[in-house]
Design a protein around this motif. Structure first.
Motif, PDB file in Angstrom:
ATOM      1  N   SER A  32      44.270 -40.459 140.227  1.00 36.59           N
ATOM      2  CA  SER A  32      44.817 -39.213 140.762  1.00 36.59           C
ATOM      3  C   SER A  32      43.641 -38.392 141.276  1.00 36.59           C
ATOM      4  O   SER A  32      42.685 -38.955 141.774  1.00 36.59           O
ATOM      5  N   ASN A  33      43.685 -37.101 141.104  1.00 37.75           N
ATOM      6  CA  ASN A  33      42.660 -36.241 141.713  1.00 37.75           C
ATOM      7  C   ASN A  33      41.548 -35.853 140.744  1.00 37.75           C
ATOM      8  O   ASN A  33      41.288 -34.670 140.543  1.00 37.75           O
ATOM      9  N   GLN A  34      40.915 -36.843 140.157  1.00 37.65           N
ATOM     10  CA  GLN A  34      39.706 -36.558 139.395  1.00 37.65           C
ATOM     11  C   GLN A  34      38.793 -37.775 139.475  1.00 37.65           C
ATOM     12  O   GLN A  34      39.228 -38.856 139.843  1.00 37.65           O
ATOM     13  N   PHE A  35      37.543 -37.544 139.156  1.00 35.96           N
ATOM     14  CA  PHE A  35      36.565 -38.616 139.253  1.00 35.96           C
ATOM     15  C   PHE A  35      36.755 -39.638 138.144  1.00 35.96           C
ATOM     16  O   PHE A  35      37.173 -39.300 137.042  1.00 35.96           O
ATOM     17  N   CYS A  36      36.412 -40.892 138.449  1.00 43.00           N
ATOM     18  CA  CYS A  36      36.472 -41.983 137.474  1.00 43.00           C
ATOM     19  C   CYS A  36      35.079 -42.502 137.122  1.00 43.00           C
ATOM     20  O   CYS A  36      34.852 -42.957 136.016  1.00 43.00           O
ATOM     21  N   CYS A  37      34.141 -42.455 138.067  1.00 40.67           N
ATOM     22  CA  CYS A  37      32.784 -42.955 137.835  1.00 40.67           C
ATOM     23  C   CYS A  37      32.023 -42.007 136.910  1.00 40.67           C
ATOM     24  O   CYS A  37      32.059 -40.791 137.104  1.00 40.67           O
ATOM     25  N   PRO A  38      31.319 -42.543 135.916  1.00 40.56           N
ATOM     26  CA  PRO A  38      30.565 -41.684 134.984  1.00 40.56           C
ATOM     27  C   PRO A  38      29.579 -40.745 135.677  1.00 40.56           C
ATOM     28  O   PRO A  38      29.459 -39.585 135.295  1.00 40.56           O
ATOM     29  N   THR A  39      28.897 -41.216 136.727  1.00 36.76           N
ATOM     30  CA  THR A  39      27.932 -40.346 137.413  1.00 36.76           C
ATOM     31  C   THR A  39      28.628 -39.183 138.113  1.00 36.76           C
ATOM     32  O   THR A  39      28.056 -38.114 138.282  1.00 36.76           O
ATOM     33  N   MET A  40      29.867 -39.387 138.515  1.00 35.22           N
ATOM     34  CA  MET A  40      30.627 -38.322 139.167  1.00 35.22           C
ATOM     35  C   MET A  40      31.246 -37.379 138.147  1.00 35.22           C
ATOM     36  O   MET A  40      31.301 -36.171 138.359  1.00 35.22           O
ATOM     37  N   LYS A  41      31.693 -37.932 137.019  1.00 39.19           N
ATOM     38  CA  LYS A  41      32.255 -37.084 135.963  1.00 39.19           C
ATOM     39  C   LYS A  41      31.214 -36.065 135.483  1.00 39.19           C
ATOM     40  O   LYS A  41      31.569 -34.980 135.034  1.00 39.19           O
ATOM     41  N   ALA A  42      29.937 -36.411 135.620  1.00 37.43           N
ATOM     42  CA  ALA A  42      28.863 -35.515 135.186  1.00 37.43           C
ATOM     43  C   ALA A  42      28.830 -34.217 135.990  1.00 37.43           C
ATOM     44  O   ALA A  42      28.317 -33.200 135.509  1.00 37.43           O
ATOM     45  N   VAL A  43      29.383 -34.206 137.217  1.00 33.75           N
ATOM     46  CA  VAL A  43      29.382 -32.992 138.033  1.00 33.75           C
ATOM     47  C   VAL A  43      30.768 -32.335 138.093  1.00 33.75           C
ATOM     48  O   VAL A  43      30.968 -31.347 138.788  1.00 33.75           O
ATOM     49  N   GLU A  44      31.717 -32.882 137.367  1.00 35.95           N
ATOM     50  CA  GLU A  44      33.078 -32.345 137.340  1.00 35.95           C
ATOM     51  C   GLU A  44      33.212 -31.359 136.180  1.00 35.95           C
ATOM     52  O   GLU A  44      32.459 -31.410 135.213  1.00 35.95           O
ATOM     53  N   LEU A  45      34.182 -30.465 136.270  1.00 37.48           N
ATOM     54  CA  LEU A  45      34.434 -29.550 135.160  1.00 37.48           C
ATOM     55  C   LEU A  45      34.707 -30.342 133.887  1.00 37.48           C
ATOM     56  O   LEU A  45      35.291 -31.428 133.943  1.00 37.48           O
ATOM     57  N   PRO A  46      34.329 -29.813 132.726  1.00 38.64           N
ATOM     58  CA  PRO A  46      34.570 -30.542 131.477  1.00 38.64           C
ATOM     59  C   PRO A  46      36.068 -30.685 131.186  1.00 38.64           C
ATOM     60  O   PRO A  46      36.878 -29.888 131.671  1.00 38.64           O
ATOM     61  N   PRO A  47      36.445 -31.709 130.402  1.00 40.44           N
ATOM     62  CA  PRO A  47      37.864 -31.979 130.125  1.00 40.44           C
ATOM     63  C   PRO A  47      38.628 -30.794 129.520  1.00 40.44           C
ATOM     64  O   PRO A  47      39.820 -30.655 129.737  1.00 40.44           O
ATOM     65  N   GLU A  48      37.950 -29.930 128.799  1.00 38.20           N
ATOM     66  CA  GLU A  48      38.632 -28.805 128.131  1.00 38.20           C
ATOM     67  C   GLU A  48      38.719 -27.539 128.996  1.00 38.20           C
ATOM     68  O   GLU A  48      39.259 -26.518 128.562  1.00 38.20           O
ATOM     69  N   ALA A  49      38.223 -27.583 130.235  1.00 35.64           N
ATOM     70  CA  ALA A  49      38.243 -26.401 131.107  1.00 35.64           C
ATOM     71  C   ALA A  49      39.673 -25.981 131.436  1.00 35.64           C
ATOM     72  O   ALA A  49      40.549 -26.812 131.667  1.00 35.64           O
ATOM     73  N   HIS A  50      39.897 -24.657 131.445  1.00 31.65           N
ATOM     74  CA  HIS A  50      41.211 -24.080 131.763  1.00 31.65           C
ATOM     75  C   HIS A  50      41.089 -23.134 132.955  1.00 31.65           C
ATOM     76  O   HIS A  50      40.045 -22.528 133.166  1.00 31.65           O
ATOM     77  N   TYR A  51      42.181 -22.996 133.708  1.00 28.25           N
ATOM     78  CA  TYR A  51      42.235 -21.979 134.754  1.00 28.25           C
ATOM     79  C   TYR A  51      42.264 -20.619 134.065  1.00 28.25           C
ATOM     80  O   TYR A  51      42.947 -20.439 133.057  1.00 28.25           O
ATOM     81  N   ASP A  52      41.523 -19.649 134.599  1.00 26.53           N
ATOM     82  CA  ASP A  52      41.479 -18.328 133.970  1.00 26.53           C
ATOM     83  C   ASP A  52      42.335 -17.322 134.728  1.00 26.53           C
ATOM     84  O   ASP A  52      43.070 -17.682 135.647  1.00 26.53           O
ATOM     85  N   GLN A  53      42.214 -16.059 134.355  1.00 30.58           N
ATOM     86  CA  GLN A  53      43.048 -14.997 134.927  1.00 30.58           C
ATOM     87  C   GLN A  53      42.818 -14.773 136.419  1.00 30.58           C
ATOM     88  O   GLN A  53      43.634 -14.146 137.080  1.00 30.58           O
ATOM     89  N   ARG A  54      41.720 -15.290 136.960  1.00 31.32           N
ATOM     90  CA  ARG A  54      41.464 -15.156 138.401  1.00 31.32           C
ATOM     91  C   ARG A  54      42.222 -16.197 139.221  1.00 31.32           C
ATOM     92  O   ARG A  54      42.266 -16.120 140.436  1.00 31.32           O
ATOM     93  N   SER A  55      42.846 -17.147 138.545  1.00 35.33           N
ATOM     94  CA  SER A  55      43.581 -18.228 139.204  1.00 35.33           C
ATOM     95  C   SER A  55      44.986 -17.762 139.588  1.00 35.33           C
ATOM     96  O   SER A  55      45.484 -16.773 139.045  1.00 35.33           O
ATOM     97  N   PRO A  56      45.634 -18.489 140.489  1.00 39.37           N
ATOM     98  CA  PRO A  56      47.036 -18.165 140.787  1.00 39.37           C
ATOM     99  C   PRO A  56      47.868 -18.193 139.501  1.00 39.37           C
ATOM    100  O   PRO A  56      47.600 -18.994 138.600  1.00 39.37           O
ATOM    101  N   ALA A  57      48.870 -17.334 139.428  1.00 42.22           N
ATOM    102  CA  ALA A  57      49.679 -17.197 138.208  1.00 42.22           C
ATOM    103  C   ALA A  57      50.248 -18.535 137.736  1.00 42.22           C
ATOM    104  O   ALA A  57      50.302 -18.789 136.525  1.00 42.22           O
ATOM    105  N   ALA A  58      50.648 -19.399 138.651  1.00 47.53           N
ATOM    106  CA  ALA A  58      51.240 -20.682 138.268  1.00 47.53           C
ATOM    107  C   ALA A  58      50.251 -21.607 137.562  1.00 47.53           C
ATOM    108  O   ALA A  58      50.656 -22.535 136.857  1.00 47.53           O
ATOM    109  N   LEU A  59      48.953 -21.364 137.740  1.00 48.60           N
ATOM    110  CA  LEU A  59      47.928 -22.210 137.122  1.00 48.60           C
ATOM    111  C   LEU A  59      47.269 -21.557 135.912  1.00 48.60           C
ATOM    112  O   LEU A  59      46.703 -22.249 135.059  1.00 48.60           O
ATOM    113  N   CYS A  60      47.322 -20.271 135.829  1.00 46.71           N
ATOM    114  CA  CYS A  60      46.620 -19.514 134.789  1.00 46.71           C
ATOM    115  C   CYS A  60      46.941 -20.053 133.388  1.00 46.71           C
ATOM    116  O   CYS A  60      48.095 -20.194 133.012  1.00 46.71           O
ATOM    117  N   GLY A  61      45.880 -20.404 132.656  1.00 47.68           N
ATOM    118  CA  GLY A  61      46.018 -20.903 131.292  1.00 47.68           C
ATOM    119  C   GLY A  61      46.176 -22.409 131.186  1.00 47.68           C
ATOM    120  O   GLY A  61      46.009 -22.960 130.104  1.00 47.68           O
TER     121      GLY A  61
END
Length: 147
Positions: A32-61
């Motif tokens: 789907s829409n995330q990296f699979c290669c370990p070298t690429m995962k190193a530059v991706e947001l961490p697995p526990e990252a959440h959308y914050d209050q600055r995000s669109p309401a449908a994504l927030c949290g």
């Protein structure tokens, strides 16, 4: 993909790229829409990252990778050890709305409050065929391009 059946997926960020090939003795790549290669995962947001209050309401949290994780897991279930896919079975996988057939932001064919599937593309390299539809996969009417 090429006419000899060689396939690869190119993962690209703003600082690097990596070519991903199928597992040994496999003739498919999916994700789907995330990296699979370990070298690429190193530059991706961490697995526990959440959308914050600055995000669109449908994504927030929501967890940033929640949808990709769910869709990748479902792809693994549907693709599994299946040996062969024809056009109809590829369409079925791409149009999947989960075990309970309830379309959502976490199903392969996405129907969320913010993100949703707008196109479906299938490549059949050995047949030199590409199929495209600019609609959700569940209602796709594919146009075929032979190259």
């Amino acid at each position: 993909g090429d006419a000899h059946g060689e396939i690869a997926s190119v993962e690209i960020s703003n600082s690097r790229l990596e070519v991903r090939r199928p597992e040994p003795d496999r003739d498919r790549i999916y994700h789907s829409n995330q990296f699979c290669c370990p070298t690429m995962k190193a530059v991706e947001l961490p697995p526990e990252a959440h959308y914050d209050q600055r995000s669109p309401a449908a994504l927030c949290g929501r967890r940033v990778h929640q949808s990709s994780d769910q869709r990748d897991a479902r792809l693994a279930q549907l693709v599994g050890d299946r040996e062969c896919f024809d056009k109809a079975s590829m369409r079925e996988v791409m149009a999947d709305h989960g075990l309970d057939n309830a379309p959502s932001a976490d199903t392969i064919c996405m129907h969320g409050d913010y993100w949703h599937t707008t196109a479906s593309l299938q490549l059949l390299p050995a047949a030199r065929l590409m199929r495209a539809s600019f609609s959700p996969s569940c209602i796709a009417e594919y146009t075929e391009f032979v190259v």
